[in-house]
Each structure stands twice: as structure tokens, then as C-alpha cells.
Design a protein around this motif. Structure first.
Motif, short mmCIF file in Angstrom:
data_model
loop_
_atom_site.label_atom_id
_atom_site.label_comp_id
_atom_site.label_asym_id
_atom_site.label_seq_id
_atom_site.Cartn_x
_atom_site.Cartn_y
_atom_site.Cartn_z
N ARG A 3 0.82 -1.22 0.00
CA ARG A 3 0.00 0.00 0.00
C ARG A 3 0.85 1.27 0.00
O ARG A 3 0.39 2.32 -0.41
N GLU A 4 2.09 1.16 0.47
CA GLU A 4 2.97 2.33 0.41
C GLU A 4 3.37 2.62 -1.03
O GLU A 4 3.42 3.77 -1.46
N LEU A 5 3.64 1.58 -1.78
CA LEU A 5 3.91 1.80 -3.21
C LEU A 5 2.69 2.41 -3.89
O LEU A 5 2.81 3.34 -4.70
N ARG A 6 1.55 1.85 -3.57
CA ARG A 6 0.33 2.36 -4.20
C ARG A 6 0.09 3.82 -3.89
O ARG A 6 -0.32 4.59 -4.76
N SER A 7 0.34 4.19 -2.67
CA SER A 7 0.11 5.58 -2.27
C SER A 7 1.00 6.53 -3.08
O SER A 7 0.56 7.61 -3.49
N VAL A 8 2.24 6.15 -3.31
CA VAL A 8 3.12 7.00 -4.13
C VAL A 8 2.60 7.08 -5.57
O VAL A 8 2.51 8.16 -6.16
N VAL A 9 2.24 5.94 -6.12
CA VAL A 9 1.74 5.93 -7.50
C VAL A 9 0.51 6.82 -7.62
O VAL A 9 0.39 7.63 -8.55
N ARG A 10 -0.40 6.69 -6.67
CA ARG A 10 -1.61 7.51 -6.72
C ARG A 10 -1.30 8.99 -6.64
O ARG A 10 -1.89 9.81 -7.34
N SER A 11 -0.35 9.35 -5.77
CA SER A 11 -0.14 10.78 -5.52
C SER A 11 0.54 11.47 -6.70
O SER A 11 0.32 12.65 -6.93
N VAL A 12 1.35 10.76 -7.46
CA VAL A 12 2.01 11.41 -8.59
C VAL A 12 1.30 11.19 -9.92
O VAL A 12 1.61 11.87 -10.90
N ALA A 13 0.37 10.25 -9.96
CA ALA A 13 -0.25 9.89 -11.24
C ALA A 13 -0.78 11.10 -12.00
O ALA A 13 -0.56 11.22 -13.22
N PRO A 14 -1.48 12.03 -11.35
CA PRO A 14 -2.08 13.12 -12.15
C PRO A 14 -1.05 13.95 -12.91
O PRO A 14 -1.37 14.49 -13.97
N SER A 15 0.17 14.06 -12.39
CA SER A 15 1.19 14.87 -13.08
C SER A 15 2.09 14.04 -13.99
O SER A 15 3.07 14.57 -14.53
N THR A 16 1.81 12.78 -14.12
CA THR A 16 2.77 11.89 -14.76
C THR A 16 2.64 11.87 -16.28
O THR A 16 1.54 11.79 -16.83
N VAL A 17 3.79 11.95 -16.96
CA VAL A 17 3.82 11.90 -18.43
C VAL A 17 4.40 10.59 -18.96
O VAL A 17 4.37 10.35 -20.17
N GLY A 18 4.94 9.78 -18.07
CA GLY A 18 5.47 8.48 -18.48
C GLY A 18 5.58 7.60 -17.26
O GLY A 18 5.90 8.09 -16.17
N PHE A 19 5.29 6.30 -17.45
CA PHE A 19 5.27 5.36 -16.31
C PHE A 19 6.00 4.10 -16.71
O PHE A 19 5.89 3.63 -17.85
N ASP A 20 6.76 3.54 -15.77
CA ASP A 20 7.28 2.20 -16.04
C ASP A 20 7.27 1.34 -14.80
O ASP A 20 7.20 1.80 -13.67
N LEU A 21 7.32 0.03 -15.08
CA LEU A 21 7.38 -1.01 -14.06
C LEU A 21 8.52 -1.92 -14.48
O LEU A 21 8.47 -2.49 -15.58
N VAL A 22 9.52 -2.07 -13.62
CA VAL A 22 10.71 -2.82 -14.03
C VAL A 22 11.17 -3.82 -12.98
O VAL A 22 10.72 -3.80 -11.84
N GLU A 23 12.06 -4.71 -13.41
CA GLU A 23 12.78 -5.65 -12.54
C GLU A 23 11.92 -6.79 -12.00
O GLU A 23 12.32 -7.47 -11.05
#
Ligand SMILES: [Mn+2]
Ligand SMILES: [Mn+2]
Ligand SMILES: [Mn+2]
Ligand SMILES: [Mn+2]
Ligand SMILES: [Mn+2]
Ligand SMILES: [Mn+2]
Ligand SMILES: [Mn+2]
Ligand SMILES: [Mn+2]
Ligand SMILES: [Mn+2]
Ligand SMILES: [Mn+2]
Ligand SMILES: [Mn+2]
Ligand SMILES: [Mn+2]
Lengths: 271, 271, 271, 271, 271, 271
Positions: free
Chosen positions: B220-240
Motif C-alpha cells: 500500500r505504500e507503493l500504491r500511495s506513491v503511485v496515486r499521488s504522482v499519477a495526475p502529473s505523470t507523463v510516463g510510467f514504467d514497471l521494471v525488474e
């Protein structure tokens, strides 16, 4: 340490080096764990071999550990060649445990054999693979810059260009069905480098490898080849074992390496 | 195809690209299987998200498949950058699924964000690693050639030189214990690239990754970060993400990617 | 070799010994592979630790390899005690990596601490188990022949007789819910032996252990205990890691061992 | 319950006992899970056997469950011998499922055969192993205290001392290559105990065993031996199956056990 | 996509359809992952085949993806039959990848062959199994409503009723030991449907299947059958591969499918 | 047998039934192995529970074995309901171990509770799923034909229609973040059926389940719910455990089942 490989470097007749290169594996990665797996699954074998009446621990095998990889593969191969060449210069037989097949290039350069005898499902005769001139799929071609001749036993896969290259005089392909009857036809004094790509075996016997190729060899067929060339061999390697099975590939590979040492030592002392 | 990512390329608001690069992984290889695992373990999720009251299938996600790797990594990154840049030029948000972290360099070059927000156990601030200037351990440094600033959340490992580099003004390190309370402090209009290295999570939640680092984040800590920056995000990745677990890493990663899309789409249409 | 444990024996401040005893494990065997797994999954950690500003490789850790097991367990424990006692006599801290928990008896006998601080899901206070007085389930009881007191943190399982034994003055049980707030209350100069049975952690974080017991500790709770007792510790062990997971138990255990060394070294040199 | 082994104990012609002893396994532990695996992977087999025209469920097999192990192995073997001896006294054939090979000692003591016919990669003729006189590697030697003669089929590994012991008149070693042609040469009325150590098979067919030994038997070679001795057999066991594969060892072992019962029952009723 | 199966549907000579039905598997589920596994482990094979001097990518194979399953199996089989029948109507050969063996019913109904040639450990001649008339164990019986004759190669298991049914004129059973010498004896112009149940192979070569049955075929024996019937074949399937092994079953199955296509294409163009 | 569940059926206060239904699992199959896994991983737990001061073996639990599945699911549920209803009629509490969630329908029909308290990641409120009205995704809806009310704790996934259905008065959804604080608000005398779908837990703690859904509950949150409703509970089940992990899901599930029994027995005898 490879079990019973307890000789000191200075007294060694055989020097084992792990080369965990795992860079160009196209399919299933994990060849980097080959040296570790081979050492681990060799623990179960008895020191004593009945056929040759010898103890492995008495045959002067030194385990020099692994040569960690670095990014520049040509540099890595040079370094590895140096290490194996030093062993050869000291009169010892290099025993190389990969890692991907590419490491054989270092083994061959270090020992400069007349003939390259290779158990492999693949011809490995490409000029380059995916833009990489040091891919595992190019090994036999690099080797032919040194050796006069290559014999690939158990080969059943290759590109059209590879098969054409294999038609030339310096390459002999022994298809899986003919391996049982194969015998070396080399002149006396011919020096051999023996390379065991574990994928020569049928995947049922060695699933833990990067590119499984069905319709392969039975374990005793691989053993028979190793036995027949061991007396003339100046360098040996075992490659392409990974950790993606339940130990079958590593156990078979480790056993073939031991078989090589027993047979070579036996021939040497019987001469 | 990523489940429910059925938009046509021309109509897409999000373009998903798999980048199975698996070249510099130092420990456990298998990142090449990341895109396949992520697509597979995403199958279990419902199309509908209650919080945002949206169906994933209605959000215009196109799965462009994988960009197969080739030997020259700079060439690969260029090619990947081109692909992602085209998507960005068409007004779509690139969704990149690695492969090793190195691929983020292409994502950032394609989208030129102001800030790089990265969930990662590692600083990835090396100049080179094992002689490789495009190792996964150098990502954040390459990124800082483009972005003004990097925020690394969950970081708990790095060399001394990396920690020193991290002390400079353009890097903010949020240790695992502070991630729960973190909120973006960016100016309005700041564009963000959001990169999720799954090893930011504690290995208990994502064992299938190249370099497990204990004492990490809760899901849920990862999710919280993703949620909080999503509106300003211009590119997203998931790696490793790799294939060396029972699906935990892939399921968590796939869910975070979906969470990003739901939140971003929700913010966009609520504006 | 445990990564970065490259000190010579004579110069060592810490001597690591693997003790692959795997004899009385009642449920899932494989503790014999603990030392190998711990060394392997430690490879991924950076030499440098930010909190203590120290490099592991500079802390004088020597890896003495494994002490192979033999049938008579009391004899084995004697031999192991001798080895660890020699290290202690030389002023080094023994770092013991099991194997089953039974090996702690040798560690405690070698270091004769005042207090035994143990992270464990189980009380291990039996007189014997399945007719075996040296079962892993009897460790704490044997230890109390030497130490004045035992503190068992994270304990949540035991027989009725064990819980009764635990009610006596020389045993303190800290249930999982209270571990986060626990702090040592020892007098100055109290010497501590710190034993980490990895099953203290919740199975989600360490499934690779002989007897999973749900409702356990989070990784940071284990770390907090290790950090708080490290400065007073005269001997450390990590036990009950096996090979039946995807590396979670080994990675967590290896990290706790490193955390112990960093913290202990930091405290020593700050004095 | 072993599938279709639904006879009541009192009416039983065959009594199956699981003996999950897993104590002296030197390499890969897990023989304790042998009985469970064998019962589980037997579920897939049809009740009916065409060759003998018999249903397994009609052959009077009773599954007596497992005899849980305890610390003192000699006591355990005594107890197990008692259990199997009771079955034999009641006119039933004991079917013992290990567990490590050591349990055969109990089976042989309970049935007192003239000849011990054993499929095994190993001679198991040690006097003791790692200080243990009841190691799995000593089975054949203990057995020769009871039986007049031992025939070890598929043997390809042993210490020098074991091979010397094997040269004596009471031991016949049939190497893997000769097993296909082997036929019993016993006098009429000779009673046989048949012991199947699954590692007799090549590791490709039975990777889930404690000590894989390459160059072993094919499944039909094992079957042929079981079939040929079944009519004279007074006790049968299947040992050294563990849980470290994908079911191959257990499926093969379970099938051989069924083959034994079908053939024995067929011979009995055809007489 | 199946590797190199890049033809367009309209130009295709072969149409591959995945049918992940996994409903009646009695023992080990996972046949639903068959199509995915087969596509994945086929990646390692070279496009070029030496024997037939052909590239797979040039043979007009189209991968139509998977037909997702739904609850009503008869409806599913109808739908699948329609899909395969369309391919057949367009002059293409259907290549069906299961899923459980039940899907062959759709393949046979779509192609209406004269003879059903089936590699299988089991007769699959039940009328129903566990109350299910469309169980995988009933396939051959359903097929005989369409085809005049069934040849089951490698069969070694069945109920008494199935063996009796197999005695009728329209069924030929070739036991494992006779498969190597088997040759088709069909009249000219006889059309064949070729079905490969991967459990025909010995479990050593294909452990990843729902019902392992020891004493099976070697890989080259399966290949020989596929080769011999390929020229007359109007429909082909590969079934019962699951994900419960290390890729052996999928690699063997994928190779047999390719072997079929190479041989069929070779025969067609040589005519 | 479930460990320590040794009561005779006639004396039992709790009757455990395994229901290995594995038919509608949409993603990862293997729920059929749930009962076996749960029994196996429960072996590691101590008979004695400190909190309630009770031995499990003294609480009158009878293990009635598994009810094998058959094709017609409604028939199967009827049969299962009969079995559980008989136990309830005899004054015992049914303990049902799935198998997929569908089996709860039988448990609820057998016990006719006032409230259905369910730990689940999913609402399971569909009318049908993939054309199947007895899919695991429909359980709560079927249950509401019997119970007056359903409380779904930990729910975080569902279709739009399910969430709408959940808005009605007879359903209470407690999102994961609120479960820690939840307490039953039922009137005195309200009877409860408690159903534990193991996927309520975060996949980090229970990866071995059919449909992993991240952001779930911690083990102690599940325990707290089980404890709070146990005194009012008339029927209990544990479902959706499969064999696709390293035992985490089974160990957690088995522990929750034991926790239920201890708490229920404690409450009963304290009244
Ligand atoms: Mn090669
Ligand atoms: Mn090869
Ligand atoms: Mn990273
Ligand atoms: Mn990282
Ligand atoms: Mn302990
Ligand atoms: Mn413990
Ligand atoms: Mn043996
Ligand atoms: Mn053996
Ligand atoms: Mn079939
Ligand atoms: Mn079959
Ligand atoms: Mn559910
Ligand atoms: Mn659920």
C-alpha cells in the motif's frame, strides 16, 4: 570447491575454473549458476571409480574457483584464456565449467588443439547472433580459427547458413542417431579439445539448460564420446548448465567431467 | 496482450510496451520474462475499479507488444525511446514494462519530465557498474541528464559514492520508513516520470526480482506513491519483475500499473 | 565465501562458520542448505552501509567455511564449540550460520554469555523432543545451563510444559505484538548471545524454514532487536534457513547478519 | 491411503506400510515425504491391469498408514520389523514404502528371505557411513546377516571397500548395461526379498531422490526385474523417493509397486 | 504468437488455435496453460529444418490465438469445431493446441478424417468418466462416431471396459514396445487426423502432463509416428501439456508440432 | 488426517470435511489440492494453544476425509450439504476445507446461519460467471438466499454490478484498511457462518491461491476477525488454498482453522 578437487595449484594435473558467463543466452537465463550447480550436485558421487580403479581425490584436481564476469566479453575471454593458458603451461589440463558456450573460445585459445570435439545440439557456427559476434551460437566458428577441424556430435539444429558452413571439410557433424557408433579417427598424436554443451543430451536428461532441443542423446552416449577422446584431450569444458531444473543437468554434467578425469588419468598412467 | 488493453494504437491514451532487456542483472536473471509475467498475472484482475468508478477497458490502453532486445544496448535504448516518443507525440502516456531498470532511460528520454519519481530499493546512481555505463545501477544518473530532479522512494542501498551523489540538490532520498508520509511538493505544472522498480517492495511481497533487498515497502505504500504522482505523470514504467517466484512480484507490479492508469485517467477527466 | 568476508583468520574480528546440521528438523528438511543459501543470497547486497558509514569488507569478517556434520550430535556440538571458542579466544566474535537451531548450543557454550537473546517463533524449552535431548526444540533449555537468562522474542508456540518452564524467572517471553516496543534492560557490562531463528519472522517474509508459524514478526522488528543488542553481543547466530522458498528466508537472514556486524563494529569503534 | 488399497487388515494379502525415515540421507533430504508422494502420484493409475487381467482393488491390499519415526533408529527398525513381521505371520506380503533405504533392514528381518534382490545405483555395502552403522549406505551389508545372497542390479557406485566386499560369493553385481538381459537363476523354492531403490533408475526418470547417479536404468528395465522375481517374493519395498522433482520418481515408484502386486497375485493364482 | 507462425489468416496453409480447456483433468490441473507453454518453449527452435530443407516461417502457419473456454463444454466444442472447420474449408490444416484431450473431438468433427491416429498412454475409450460424457477419457469413443478407425499408439492404460472396446475391429492398439516398428498400413487416399497426447511419452521426457503413466515412449518414437502419418494428415493436435514441469513437455510437444508441419509441407510440395 | 483431529465421529464437536472442488477457478488451478496442503502444513503446529490454554487434540475434532468431486456441481453441493448437515444435526460444528469458494454454499445451506461473515478479496456477488451460476464468484449471492446478511471483510475487487449489489442493505463491505478496527455488531443469539477465502490476505502472505489480489490483509487482521466471530459461529470454512506456493497459504489457512476451533471451544466452555 568441486568435491575431491583438493590438490594444490602447484601440484595440480587438472585445474578446474568456473566461468559463469551468462550474457548471450537467448532463451532461459541462468548459465551463471552453472559452476555452483555442478559443484553442488557432484557432492553425491563416490570418490572411487571402479572401472579405472582410481580415486578422484588422488588425481590432482585443483579447483581454482570462478572467474567473475565483466561487461566486455572479449576482455573476459582474454582473461580467462590467460588463466587456462597458465594452467596448460604448467602441464595441467584445464577443466572449464560454464557459463554459456562462449567460454570454450577461451579454452581452445589457451590449449590450441588440432581438433575440437563438441557434444552439442546446435552447430554454433554463426558468424554473429543478434548482432553479437561472441554469442554462444558462434563458438564453433571462433574455434575453427585455431583448430584444424571440428566434430560436432549430437547436432540437430542450426540455421541454413550454419548447415552450409558445416558442409565444408573442416567440420564433421554426427547426428544424434550416429553418435553411439562414432569413434575417433584421428591420427596418433592429434590433440583434442573436448567441449560438452549439456544440451546435446535429450531434455529429459538435462532440462536445466538455456535452449532445450528434443530428440537428443542418452547419457551413456555422451559418456562414450567423452571416454573415447579423453586420452588425447588437452582441454575440457562443460557448459550451458543452468539452475532451471531439479538438478538433472548439473548431475549429468558433473558426472561427465569426472568421467573425463578418470579416463584421462587412467590413459596417462597406463601409457 | 495485457488484459483489457484493447484500444487501437491510433485511439490510445496509453501505450504499453514490453522491454525484456535482461543484460546487466547482476544476481538473479529473468527480467526478460517480466513483460510476460506481468501480462499473465494481470489476468485475474477485474476490469472495473470501484474507487475511480472506471473500467480499464474503457481507458484507451493499447498493448504494443514487446520490443525484442538486441546486443547493442545504446541502440536498443534509442529504438525504444523512438517507440515511446512516438506514443508521447501522439498524446498518449507510455507504459513501459521491463526488463531491467535500464529501460527507464528510454522512457525518460522520450518524455522529458521535470521530475523523476522512482520507487526503488537502490539509488541506481553509479557512473558505471562492472564496467558498464548502461547497467541498471546507473539509471538515475542517466535520468538526471534529462530531468531536473530525482526523488527515490524506499531507497535503502547504494555505494558510498552513490550516497554522496544523492546528497546533491537534485536528488531526494525518502527512506522506507518515511514513504508512508511522503507527498509530492512539486509546483503546479511540474511533469513527472514515475518509475516502479519492484524491488522497492519488501522481498516478502515481491521475491521475483533480480536483487532482493529486505526491509522494504509494503504494497500500500507503493500504491500511495503511485496515486499521488499519477495526475502529473507523463510516463510510467514497471521494471525488474522476473519469473523466480510464485507470481507475487508480477501480480503486485501489474496492479500498480493498473492503479496508475485508473488514477491518471480519473484525474484527467475530473479536471 | 560469504560476500565481502575476506579477512584472514588471524586478523579477523568476526569469524563466520557454517554448521549445516539438519538432523532433528521435524517437518520440512533442508536446513543443511542454510549456509549455502545465506552466502548466495547475500551476494546482492552492497558492501557499504549508509547508517553506520561502513564497508562490510573493512570490518574484518573471515569466512571459515562449513563444519561438515557427523552422526553423533554431541560430538559435533563439541567440535563446533571448539572452533567457535578458538575464535572467541582470539578476540573475534563468532558468527554461526545453521543448520538447525541445535547449533546455538555450541555457540553459547563457546562464548558463555550472561543473557541469551533469541528471536524465535518457538520456545524451544523442551527437555527432549521425539526422544532426542539435542533436538532443535530443546535449545533454550540447554542454553540456560550456561546463560543466566533467556529472552525469547516473537515466541508464539510451545507445549504446555514449555510455557510453564517459561514462567520461571530466568525466561522472558516477548510475544510478537510487543517486540516492536522491546528494549534491552540489561545492566551495563552484561554479555549477550544473539540467536536469530528465522521462523520468528512471519512466513510471508521467510517461508524457507523448517516449521512455519504464522502471525510472526515483520523484518524491521527483527532488525530492531538485532540492532539494540548488537553492542553487547559476544556471539551471534542465524539458524533454520532452508532451501524451500524463492530466497526470501536466506536474503532476510543474510541481511540481519550483516546488520549485526555493521552495528557491532560501529558501537565498538564509537566507544 | 494408497489408491485402491482398500482391503481390511484381516483380509489382506498385501500390507502396505509407509516408513518415512529420513535421517542419514547425505545429500538431498526429503525421503520422509516418500510415502505421501507415492500415494499421491499413484492416484492417476487405472485400477485395472491388462497384462494380468486384474483389478488392483481386488487383490487384497491394505494400507496400514505410516509408522512415524523416532530418534533411535535401531528401536525404529525393531518396531517396523514387528509390524511387517505380523503381516508376514498372517500370510500377507509386506509392501514397505520408504523413507531412506535403511528401512529395508526391517523388511528383510521380518521376512527372512533366501535372496535379497535389489535395484540400486549404489552397493550399500559399507560397514558404516559418517560414523553411522545404520546409514542407508549399509543396507546390503545388514541384509547379508539374514539372507544368503544379495543381487544388486544397476549398481554403478561404491567405495573401494564396497566393491571388494561385492567380490565375495554372496554378492552378485549386475551393472546397468546387463540388467536388460538378467534373469533370476535361483533354485525352485528360493524366497526373495525385492527392494527397489529408485535411484537405480537414471536421474532423467527419477530426479526426486537423495543421491542422483547418472547412467542408470530405464523404467522398463526396472519393471522387467520386478516382474521376474515377483512370483518368488516374500517382501517388497520401494525406497529413496523424495519430493524434489515434479513427480517423476514417485510416479515410477508407485507404478513398480503396483506392477509387483499384479504380477505376484497373478503368479499365485495361476499356480 | 507461436514463433515463426507469422502468416496472415487468408494466406495460411496451417492455422494454429489454442484451446485451453482444463475442465475434466482428473489429477494434475494446468492444461489451460498448455498453449502458452508450447508457444514459449518453441522460441528456442531454429526457423530452419535441415532434413526437409525448409524454414518454418515460410510454410504459411498462422497463429489464430486462443479460444477462451466457457462453461458449457459441448457449446465450446461446437464453437471450436466451427473455427477449425473454417480453416479446413479454406484449404488450411488445423493445428490445435490443448488444453485437455477433449478438444480433439472438435478437431475431428471439423476435418472428418478416415482414420484417427493417436499417440496416448491411455485408450480414452470410456463412455463417460466421473459422470462426464465429454471427459478427456472419452475422446477416442467420440472420435469413432466420425472416423472409421482409430489407431492408439503407446497405449498402456485403460479400464477393463475400454480394453474390451479396443478389441473391436475399428480400434488398433499399438503397445509402447511395438511403436518403433509401426508403419501406417492405410490405403492410398486415406485421410488421417493425428492427435498427440503428450502423456504417450515416458514421464521422464514429459512430466508436465495431467496423468503421468510410466513405461512410455521415447521422443524419437513419437517423432517417427508423426513423420509417417504427416503426408496423409488433414488435422493435427497436441494436447495435455501443462505447466507442472521445467518445460520438458512443452518443448517436446512444440517440436513435434513443428516436425509435423515441416514433414507435411515437404510431402505436399514434393508431390 | 488433519493433525490432532483424532476424535471419533460420534463424539465429535467439530467435523472436518475436505471438499477438493476445483472447477470454476478462472486463473490458477490447484484448489483441489487445498485439503491435502492444509493437512500437511498443519503438522508443524503444537497441539497446545497458550491463549486459550487448550490442546487441539482434546477439543473433539474429527477428520471425515475428503468428499471426492463429481461432474454435476449442484449434485455435489447437495451431497456435501447432506454430510455437513448431518454433522450439524449431531451438534457438531462443520469445518469445511476447500476447494474453491463454491463449497461454502453447501456449508451455509447445512447450517442456515443468520449472518455470513466472509474474509475475501472479492465480493463474489455475481449472478453467474462465464455462464456458470455456481462459479466461485457467485458464492455470496447464493448464500444470501439463506442468510439475512453478509459481511465481506477485506473486499477490494468486484464488477460494477457486484458493487451495486453490495450497496443493498443485506451486504456490508469492510475494505482492507478498516478490517483491523472491525467488530461484530450482531444481536445476541445471532448465528454466524464464517468463511475464510485465503485470498483476503495479501498475496505476500498467501500466494498459493487462484486469484491473487494485492493490497490485502495482514495475517493478524484475518485472525482478529476469526476470533471475534468464533463464539457465535455455527459453521466454518477455509477455501481457495492451492499448491502453487511454498506452503504460505496452507500454513496460514490451517492456523486460522485451528484458531477458530480454540476460540470457539474456549467460548463454549467459558459460558
Ligand atoms: Mn553450444
Ligand atoms: Mn547447444
Ligand atoms: Mn533500480
Ligand atoms: Mn532496485
Ligand atoms: Mn528455534
Ligand atoms: Mn523456531
Ligand atoms: Mn540404496
Ligand atoms: Mn541408492
Ligand atoms: Mn488422452
Ligand atoms: Mn493420456
Ligand atoms: Mn471467494
Ligand atoms: Mn476471493
Amino acid at each position: 570447491m568441486f568435491p575431491d578437487a583438493s590438490a594444490e595449484r602447484d601440484d595440480a594435473d587438472y585445474v578446474l575454473v568456473g566461468a559463469p558467463l551468462d550474457r548471450s543466452t537467448t532463451f532461459q537465463p541462468g548459465a551463471r549458476f552453472g559452476p555452483r550447480r555442478v559443484r553442488q550436485f557432484a557432492k553425491t558421487f563416490d570418490d572411487y571409480d571402479r572401472r579405472t580403479d582410481r580415486r578422484f581425490s588422488a588425481l590432482g584436481v585443483h579447483d581454482a574457483g570462478d572467474l567473475d564476469t565483466f561487461t566486455d566479453v572479449t576482455e573476459y575471454l582474454d582473461f580467462l584464456m590467460g588463466l587456462l593458458g597458465d594452467a596448460a603451461d604448467d602441464g595441467a589440463i584445464p577443466l572449464l565449467v560454464g557459463g554459456e558456450h562462449t567460454v570454450s573460445v577461451a579454452g581452445v585459445r589457451a590449449t590450441e588443439p588440432d581438433v575440437f570435439v563438441c557434444l552439442d545440439a546446435h552447430l554454433d557456427l554463426r558468424e554473429s547472433y543478434a548482432g553479437d559476434e561472441y554469442s554462444h551460437a558462434t563458438v564453433t566458428r571462433h574455434v575453427l580459427d585455431i583448430a584444424d577441424r571440428a566434430v560436432v556430435l549430437g547436432a540437430r539444429a542450426g540455421s541454413e547458413a550454419e548447415w552450409e558452413r558445416a558442409d565444408r571439410d573442416d567440420v564433421t557433424v554426427v547426428p544424434p542417431g550416429d553418435v553411439a557408433d562414432w569413434e575417433p579417427d584421428f591420427d596418433d598424436g592429434t590433440s583434442v579439445y573436448c567441449s560438452v554443451d549439456i544440451d546435446a543430451a535429450d531434455p529429459g536428461f538435462a532440462p536445466g539448460t538455456g535452449t532445450m532441443e528434443p530428440f537428443g542423446l542418452e547419457p551413456r552416449e555422451l559418456r562414450s564420446v567423452v571416454r573415447s577422446v579423453a586420452p588425447s584431450t588437452v582441454g575440457f569444458d562443460l557448459v550451458e548448465v543452468n539452475d532451471r531444473d531439479d538438478g538433472q543437468a548439473a548431475a549429468l554434467g558433473a558426472k561427465l567431467l569426472r568421467e573425463f578425469v578418470y579416463t584421462h588419468a587412467h590413459a596417462r598412467t597406463d601409457d
